[in-house]
Motif scaffolding. Structure first.
Motif: not given
Length: 169
Positions: A121, A125, A150-151, A154, A158
């Motif tokens: 994490e 990204l 949250k990670g 994300r 992506a």
């Protein structure tokens, strides 16, 4: 006619001879009494102590060499990581070689998912995405499960946006 030597002169001559004999004995090197049991025991104890001291010194020398080698290896790795980070920091350089992402993927797959997720994490990204693409789906899923919500969201977003590029096998 008999000659009589005075007693005082005779005593002085004998004292002089004794003084010369004592001086010669004192000047001669003293040899240890190796013939006795005590002398042999002392010599053996000294030899044992000398061997132990030499062994300890050798162990210390080996440790010192190991520390120097470790320090040199760490310094080389640090310089290599700085050199690898410089092109990314300059902005215009190419991305890291595809093989490096495959290497990272195999490293993260070898780790326990909970521990790998903590480190994973912290990555950019873009790097997360490229490494996750190189990992097996099961390993990626286990690591996503161990990440914070949250990670994980994300990275999932992506992955959904970026088209999956498959190499011809």
């Amino acid at each position: 006619m008999t000659i009589r030597i005075p007693l005082l002169t005779l005593t002085a001559a004998m004292a002089g001879i004794a003084a010369v004999g004592n001086a010669v004995a004192a000047a001669a090197p003293a040899e240890p009494a190796a013939d006795s049991r005590l002398g042999l025991s002392v010599q053996q104890d000294l030899a044992t102590r000398d061997r132990q001291a030499a062994s300890r010194q050798q162990a210390l020398d080996l440790r010192e060499q190991a520390v120097r080698a470790s320090a040199a290896r760490i310094k080389a790795e640090l310089e290599a990581s700085r050199a690898a980070a410089q092109p990314a920091a300059s902005g215009g350089a190419q991305d890291a070689a595809p093989d490096s992402y495959a290497d990272l993927a195999s490293i993260y797959q070898a780790m326990k998912p909970a521990k790998a997720a903590i480190v994973f994490e912290q990555l950019d990204l873009d790097v997360q995405l490229k490494v996750a693409r190189k990992m097996r789906e099961r390993s990626t899923g286990m690591m996503l499960a161990a990440m914070t919500p949250k990670g994980a969201a994300r990275l999932t977003m992506a992955m959904a946006r970026a088209p999956r590029v498959t190499a011809a096998r």
